[in-house]
Design an enzyme around this catalytic site. Structure first.
Site, mmCIF file in Angstrom:
data_model
loop_
_atom_site.group_PDB
_atom_site.id
_atom_site.type_symbol
_atom_site.label_atom_id
_atom_site.label_comp_id
_atom_site.label_asym_id
_atom_site.label_seq_id
_atom_site.Cartn_x
_atom_site.Cartn_y
_atom_site.Cartn_z
ATOM 1 N N ASP A 9 5.387 -11.197 4.770
ATOM 2 C CA ASP A 9 4.654 -10.246 3.948
ATOM 3 C C ASP A 9 5.692 -9.216 3.475
ATOM 4 O O ASP A 9 6.769 -9.096 4.076
ATOM 5 C CB ASP A 9 3.574 -9.590 4.822
ATOM 6 C CG ASP A 9 2.863 -8.455 4.129
ATOM 7 O OD1 ASP A 9 2.528 -8.595 2.940
ATOM 8 O OD2 ASP A 9 2.632 -7.418 4.790
ATOM 9 N N ASP A 11 4.772 -5.593 1.939
ATOM 10 C CA ASP A 11 4.354 -4.220 2.252
ATOM 11 C C ASP A 11 4.082 -4.077 3.743
ATOM 12 O O ASP A 11 3.136 -4.678 4.264
ATOM 13 C CB ASP A 11 3.069 -3.875 1.477
ATOM 14 C CG ASP A 11 3.310 -3.811 -0.024
ATOM 15 O OD1 ASP A 11 4.439 -3.535 -0.415
ATOM 16 O OD2 ASP A 11 2.367 -4.034 -0.789
ATOM 17 N N ASP A 172 1.652 -7.342 8.752
ATOM 18 C CA ASP A 172 1.320 -6.054 9.384
ATOM 19 C C ASP A 172 -0.154 -5.721 9.228
ATOM 20 O O ASP A 172 -0.587 -4.643 9.636
ATOM 21 C CB ASP A 172 2.140 -4.918 8.756
ATOM 22 C CG ASP A 172 1.680 -4.628 7.342
ATOM 23 O OD1 ASP A 172 1.434 -5.592 6.594
ATOM 24 O OD2 ASP A 172 1.543 -3.454 6.989
HETATM 25 P P1 B16 Z 1 -0.372 -4.093 -6.172
HETATM 26 P P2 B16 Z 1 1.201 -7.288 0.660
HETATM 27 C C1 B16 Z 1 -0.473 -5.839 -0.806
HETATM 28 O O1 B16 Z 1 0.801 -6.285 -0.511
HETATM 29 C C2 B16 Z 1 -0.720 -4.501 -0.143
HETATM 30 O O2 B16 Z 1 -0.761 -4.622 1.261
HETATM 31 C C3 B16 Z 1 -2.039 -3.956 -0.617
HETATM 32 O O3 B16 Z 1 -2.266 -2.696 -0.027
HETATM 33 C C4 B16 Z 1 -2.036 -3.863 -2.146
HETATM 34 O O4 B16 Z 1 -3.286 -3.396 -2.626
HETATM 35 C C5 B16 Z 1 -1.747 -5.240 -2.719
HETATM 36 O O5 B16 Z 1 -0.503 -5.683 -2.220
HETATM 37 C C6 B16 Z 1 -1.714 -5.245 -4.225
HETATM 38 O O6 B16 Z 1 -0.620 -4.517 -4.665
HETATM 39 O O7 B16 Z 1 -1.364 -3.059 -6.544
HETATM 40 O O8 B16 Z 1 1.054 -3.571 -6.121
HETATM 41 O O9 B16 Z 1 -0.482 -5.349 -7.005
HETATM 42 O O10 B16 Z 1 0.812 -6.610 1.951
HETATM 43 O O11 B16 Z 1 0.508 -8.590 0.393
HETATM 44 O O12 B16 Z 1 2.703 -7.352 0.473
HETATM 45 MG MG MG Z 2 1.465 -5.888 4.427
#
Ligand code: B16
Ligand code: MG
Length: 214
Positions: A9, A11, A172
């Site tokens: 992952d 984030d 996470d």
């Molecule tokens: P965006 P991951 C996710 O990333 C985040 O955890 C989540 O909080 C966020 O809303 C989502 O990406 C979309 O992100 O708005 O930048 O397209 O945890 O899958 O790396």
């Molecule tokens: Mg994450």
């Protein structure tokens, strides 16, 4: 390494963008007079942008208050703020243990993929100087189902040509751990004390990834 592929992952695992997502959603929620705190934010991790906003609306009993166009505009506003936060990121923002894990995987010929549903993932990886450090980076624009659906992990494994049972997923977020298990993969969970995750391998921080036998 026993694993034949690692799927990470972004984030909260490779870097702490989770805090920027929270700050941007918090600013939007405050501007709308909505309640939103860090406990609520756990539900947003690994979830797409629009689904995240829908959760904030649901928490505030406001699910039917806005048209689709208005919701899109609010999501865009949140994203502009989020982009201003990530524009300050540098390679120093890579979380501890990640460079060591990537070096070990490379030395042992184990391919590594990124499974992030974030449409900002390429920009974040570029800011971290990691654009060329992975064998495959999932394209969030082509993923139709957010975590906890296993789609993104299956897409990564297929791209690497590795059977699902031989992949280790690192996450996470609760939705991410659920997605890894639904994909038939082994899971590593970070920050388990705070999030109450139940991964196969629980870790308190990414630092432990440096020497962990996977
Ligand atoms: P965006 P991951 C996710 O990333 C985040 O955890 C989540 O909080 C966020 O809303 C989502 O990406 C979309 O992100 O708005 O930048 O397209 O945890 O899958 O790396
Ligand atoms: Mg994450």
């Amino acid at each position: 390494m026993k694993a034949k592929a690692l799927i990470l992952d972004l984030d909260g695992v490779i870097t702490d963008t989770a805090k920027y997502h929270y700050l941007a959603w918090k600013a939007l929620a405050d501007s709308l007079g909505f309640h939103f705190n860090e406990t609520d934010n756990e539900r947003l991790k690994g979830v797409s942008r629009m689904q995240s906003f829908e959760i904030i609306l649901e928490i505030n009993g406001a699910s039917s208050h806005f048209s689709e166009e208005e919701k899109q505009a609010f999501c865009e506003r949140k994203n502009e703020l989020y982009k201003s936060f990530i524009s300050t990121m540098t390679p120093a923002d890579i979380l501890p243990g990640i460079p060591e894990l990537l070096s070990r995987a490379k030395a042992e010929g184990v391919p590594v993929a990124v499974a992030s549903v974030s449409k900002n993932a390429p920009a974040v990886l570029s800011a971290l100087g990691l654009s060329d450090s992975f064998d495959y980076i999932a394209d969030a624009r082509k993923i139709t189902k957010s975590k906890p659906d296993p789609e993104i992990f299956l897409v990564c494994a297929d791209a690497l040509g590795v059977p699902y049972a031989d992949c280790v997923g690192i996450e996470d977020a609760a939705a991410g751990i659920e997605a890894i298990h639904a994909a038939g993969m082994k899971s590593v969970g970070i920050h388990v004390a705070e999030t109450g995750l139940s991964p196969d391998i629980p870790l308190s921080s990414t630092e432990e990834l440096a020497n962990l036998e996977l």
